[in-house]
Design an enzyme around this catalytic site. Structure first.
Site, PDB file in Angstrom:
ATOM      1  N   ILE A 102      12.879  62.680  33.034  1.00 34.13           N
ATOM      2  CA  ILE A 102      14.532  62.593  33.422  1.00 34.13           C
ATOM      3  C   ILE A 102      14.958  63.913  33.363  1.00 34.13           C
ATOM      4  O   ILE A 102      14.508  64.953  32.695  1.00 34.13           O
ATOM      5  CB  ILE A 102      14.949  62.030  31.960  1.00 34.13           C
ATOM      6  CG1 ILE A 102      16.357  61.696  31.906  1.00 34.13           C
ATOM      7  CG2 ILE A 102      14.569  62.368  30.815  1.00 34.13           C
ATOM      8  CD1 ILE A 102      16.805  60.736  30.934  1.00 34.13           C
ATOM      9  N   CYS A 103      16.150  64.255  34.020  1.00 30.02           N
ATOM     10  CA  CYS A 103      17.143  65.362  33.980  1.00 30.02           C
ATOM     11  C   CYS A 103      16.405  66.454  34.841  1.00 30.02           C
ATOM     12  O   CYS A 103      16.527  66.179  35.821  1.00 30.02           O
ATOM     13  CB  CYS A 103      17.430  65.853  32.365  1.00 30.02           C
ATOM     14  SG  CYS A 103      18.525  67.184  32.426  1.00 30.02           S
ATOM     15  N   ALA A 104      16.095  67.569  34.114  1.00 34.22           N
ATOM     16  CA  ALA A 104      15.562  68.514  35.139  1.00 34.22           C
ATOM     17  C   ALA A 104      13.970  68.445  35.129  1.00 34.22           C
ATOM     18  O   ALA A 104      13.490  68.909  36.110  1.00 34.22           O
ATOM     19  CB  ALA A 104      15.720  69.955  34.432  1.00 34.22           C
ATOM     20  N   TYR A 123      18.668  65.666  37.404  1.00 35.18           N
ATOM     21  CA  TYR A 123      19.986  66.570  37.082  1.00 35.18           C
ATOM     22  C   TYR A 123      20.496  67.202  38.468  1.00 35.18           C
ATOM     23  O   TYR A 123      19.603  68.213  39.016  1.00 35.18           O
ATOM     24  CB  TYR A 123      19.887  67.449  35.944  1.00 35.18           C
ATOM     25  CG  TYR A 123      20.978  68.069  35.420  1.00 35.18           C
ATOM     26  CD1 TYR A 123      21.727  67.181  34.488  1.00 35.18           C
ATOM     27  CD2 TYR A 123      21.375  69.195  35.721  1.00 35.18           C
ATOM     28  CE1 TYR A 123      22.952  67.658  33.995  1.00 35.18           C
ATOM     29  CE2 TYR A 123      22.846  69.489  35.123  1.00 35.18           C
ATOM     30  CZ  TYR A 123      23.472  68.714  34.152  1.00 35.18           C
ATOM     31  OH  TYR A 123      24.671  69.023  33.657  1.00 35.18           O
TER      32      TYR A 123
END
Length: 184
Positions: A102-104, A123
């Protein structure tokens, strides 16, 4: 019972890691928090310290069904520079076990070379690091055994997607209702 590891690196985004742990445990999935450093205390990017249940070097990964990589900075960078994490990702991808980030953190999957020909999200600003992937802007993207998500605000949908992956959509919906989550 399904069993997964959530990798915790110094500087992780705390919500992305702990939301997954909480939701999956509510669903009945065994979750082990694993520090990728040499100590069990891991401090996130917002100065919250989490006590991991195991050290990376203590783990036997053969009995696991999947791994989760929370994002955050410098947590993602710390995951990316950990050769053992990259090795586990490659092994799980080749064995068709769950690999999720998740995210970066999907950038770590890109660097590990497991996103070629897959759909993935991350992200904003990290898309070019999803080497070989078709980049999407959906909150959560599942492509086979790979699940990726965009960031802190998508942590619950990400955790619910992981629940559905292992236990089916009905169980994910049951958890969604029990926590009064009304998002997408």
């Amino acid at each position: 019972m399904k069993k997964i590891a959530v990798f915790l690196a110094e500087g992780l985004e705390e919500i992305e890691g702990l939301t997954v742990v909480d939701v999956l445990r509510r669903a009945g999935i065994e979750v082990i928090t694993v520090s990728v450093s040499e100590k069990k205390e891991v401090t996130g990017s917002h100065n919250i310290t989490i006590l991991a249940e195991a050290l990376f070097t203590e783990m036997d990964y053969s009995g696991l069904d999947g791994v989760v990589l929370p994002g955050g900075m410098p947590g993602t960078t710390n995951l990316m520079h950990h050769e053992g994490v990259r090795q586990v990702i490659r092994e799980f991808a080749s064995q068709k076990k769950l690999v999720s980030a998740i995210c970066a953190a999907p950038s770590v999957l890109g660097q590990a070379g497991v996103l070629k020909g897959k759909r993935a999200t991350c992200y904003p600003g990290f898309e070019e690091q999803l080497t070989g992937a078709e980049c999407c802007k959906e909150q959560v993207v599942r492509d086979g055994n790979m699940i990726t998500s965009r960031g802190m605000g998508t942590a619950i949908p990400f955790a619910l997607a992981l629940t559905a992956y292992f236990l089916g959509q009905e169980k994910a919906d049951e958890i969604k209702d029990s926590i009064l989550y009304e998002g997408k």
